[in-house]
Design a protein around this motif. Structure first.
Motif, PDB file in Angstrom:
ATOM      1  N   VAL A 131      35.365  59.062  34.686  1.00 37.50           N
ATOM      2  CA  VAL A 131      34.747  57.748  34.497  1.00 37.50           C
ATOM      3  C   VAL A 131      33.526  57.658  35.412  1.00 37.50           C
ATOM      4  CG1 VAL A 131      35.054  55.272  34.823  1.00 37.50           C
ATOM      5  CG2 VAL A 131      36.887  56.622  33.793  1.00 37.50           C
ATOM      6  N   ILE A 132      32.410  57.238  34.840  1.00 40.43           N
ATOM      7  CA  ILE A 132      31.149  57.218  35.581  1.00 40.43           C
ATOM      8  C   ILE A 132      30.639  55.796  35.794  1.00 40.43           C
ATOM      9  CG2 ILE A 132      28.741  57.997  35.616  1.00 40.43           C
ATOM     10  CD1 ILE A 132      29.567  60.409  33.972  1.00 40.43           C
ATOM     11  N   ASP A 133      30.559  55.402  37.040  1.00 36.77           N
ATOM     12  CA  ASP A 133      29.959  54.157  37.516  1.00 36.77           C
ATOM     13  C   ASP A 133      30.435  52.905  36.782  1.00 36.77           C
ATOM     14  OD1 ASP A 133      28.303  53.477  39.709  1.00 36.77           O
ATOM     15  OD2 ASP A 133      26.822  52.684  38.327  1.00 36.77           O
ATOM     16  N   VAL A 134      31.736  52.759  36.673  1.00 36.85           N
ATOM     17  CA  VAL A 134      32.295  51.498  36.197  1.00 36.85           C
ATOM     18  C   VAL A 134      33.594  51.238  36.942  1.00 36.85           C
ATOM     19  CG1 VAL A 134      33.464  52.611  34.231  1.00 36.85           C
ATOM     20  CG2 VAL A 134      33.065  50.151  34.205  1.00 36.85           C
ATOM     21  N   VAL A 135      33.672  50.081  37.581  1.00 41.32           N
ATOM     22  CA  VAL A 135      34.834  49.642  38.335  1.00 41.32           C
ATOM     23  C   VAL A 135      35.120  48.206  37.911  1.00 41.32           C
ATOM     24  CG1 VAL A 135      35.668  49.030  40.649  1.00 41.32           C
ATOM     25  CG2 VAL A 135      34.446  51.184  40.293  1.00 41.32           C
ATOM     26  N   GLU A 136      36.373  47.902  37.694  1.00 49.37           N
ATOM     27  CA  GLU A 136      36.735  46.590  37.159  1.00 49.37           C
ATOM     28  C   GLU A 136      36.147  45.430  37.953  1.00 49.37           C
ATOM     29  OE1 GLU A 136      40.708  43.837  36.290  1.00 49.37           O
ATOM     30  OE2 GLU A 136      40.927  45.969  36.777  1.00 49.37           O
ATOM     31  N   GLY A 137      36.385  45.393  39.257  1.00 49.64           N
ATOM     32  CA  GLY A 137      35.931  44.266  40.060  1.00 49.64           C
ATOM     33  C   GLY A 137      34.432  44.077  40.015  1.00 49.64           C
TER      34      GLY A 137
END
Length: 380
Positions: free
Chosen positions: A165-171
């Protein structure tokens, strides 16, 4: 060198800002830097895959090894992975399949507006089932929205080997949604030419690698008159004898909105200037707002619950939310931070992303190295 010598040398040079033909050098520089590039130097095949009543466009290369299934972010296309693909195939023995997701690129579906995470995940699983056998290991690689789709699709892939997963975080993603409409309003809605669209994407900082933008951006815009993706116009432009002599309006600095300026940015003023606009964005992202929270809500927990080996690539450690911070400290996934790049990490520094993914694949024995390359040291 004396002042007299400098004066003599300067007198023999053409006026600043002009080349020998009297044409502004800035215009020539723009043409030289921002002409679009075809997909063919990067992929072996560009073809359609039928899944039910839907047609998905896929770019692919390679015949041996595991398959990297590449999923782009919102508004991008499979061509966003061109430079990354060029790098990764020299490092490990693998196949690459870059998909134009529903509503994007050259894919055409019965319902272009259904961009829910569940629908996109089912699309990806259907495409993989159509083109791959059950014996070939699959590594899902997704950027931004595509990363969320990869996490959602992971349980649907029977031969899944790993997830990146590249540069995506839920918060961080959920927080950013509040300013997304302002960002989208800050973008030009149309362009005179493909080159102008490429220039805007590079100079605005959306894509910091001009070489990548030259192949990627044509997959993001469409010809207003024909309705076809801009990629279909590239060959005709290169064969047009008048194309090389065209000097288009230069995009000035005041028309460029940098990434850090997009928050709380009012809509751009309406221009009364009569201009011929030939290209517009392939997808109107503003109209997909109903799906935004669904892409990212519960993403961190779903990512941590994937039993296969997984890696998270980030443009900055500040993007990590609490749930993933705890998971990273517990060694539940490999993390790599790549500085000096923007959100389009895989376009800005494709070689660094390829090194990280290749290291991940070799480390877990998914693939054999095709050459010596710089092994990245994981943060976890």
């Amino acid at each position: 060198m004396s002042s007299l010598q400098k004066s003599i040398l300067k007198s023999k040079l053409p006026p600043t800002g002009l080349n020998c033909g009297g044409v502004p050098s800035r215009a020539l520089q723009r043409k030289r830097d921002y002409d679009p590039i075809l997909w063919s130097p990067y992929f072996d095949h560009s073809e359609d895959v039928e899944v039910g009543e839907n047609t998905f466009h896929v770019y692919s290369v390679g015949t041996e090894g595991p398959t990297l299934v590449l999923l782009h972010g919102g508004g991008y296309s499979g061509l966003t992975w061109a430079e990354f693909t060029k790098c990764i195939v020299t490092m490990v023995v693998c196949r690459v399949m870059a998909i134009d997701l529903r509503g994007h690129g050259d894919s055409h579906t019965t319902n272009e507006e259904d961009l829910s995470a569940d629908t996109l995940a089912l699309d990806v699983a259907g495409i993989i089932e159509s083109v791959s056998d059950d014996q070939t290991p699959i590594i899902l690689v997704g950027h931004s929205m595509g990363g969320a789709v990869a996490v959602k699709a992971a349980p649907l892939i029977t031969n899944l080997a790993g997830v990146v997963v590249i540069d995506v975080v839920e918060g961080t993603a959920m927080d950013a949604l509040t300013s997304m409409q302002s960002f989208l309003r800050s973008r030009p809605s149309s362009f005179n030419s493909i080159s102008q669209a490429i220039e805007w994407c590079v100079r605005s900082g959306q894509i910091r690698n001009a070489q990548s933008a030259k192949v990627s951006v044509p997959g993001q815009i469409k010809n207003i008159k024909t309705g076809k993706l801009a990629t279909h116009d590239i060959e005709s432009l290169s064969s047009d004898p008048n194309h090389e002599n065209e000097v288009e309006d230069v995009i000035h600095r005041e028309d460029i909105i940098q990434e850090e300026e997009t928050s709380n940015m009012p809509p751009p003023p309406h221009s009364n200037k009569s201009e011929k606009k030939n290209y517009a964005w392939r997808i109107d992202l503003a109209k997909t707002e109903q799906h935004w929270s669904g892409w990212f809500k519960g993403l961190s927990a779903a990512f941590l619950n994937i039993p296969s080996p997984k890696m998270l690539l980030l443009a900055g450690v500040d993007r990590l939310d609490r749930e993933l911070t705890v998971g990273q400290m517990q060694g539940k996934f490999q993390m790599q931070v790549l500085p000096a790049c923007g959100h389009a990490v895989h376009e800005d520094v494709p070689d660094k992303v390829a090194e990280a993914v290749a290291t991940f694949m070799v480390r877990h024995k998914f693939a054999e190295p095709a050459s010596e390359f710089t092994r990245t040291f994981p943060a976890c």
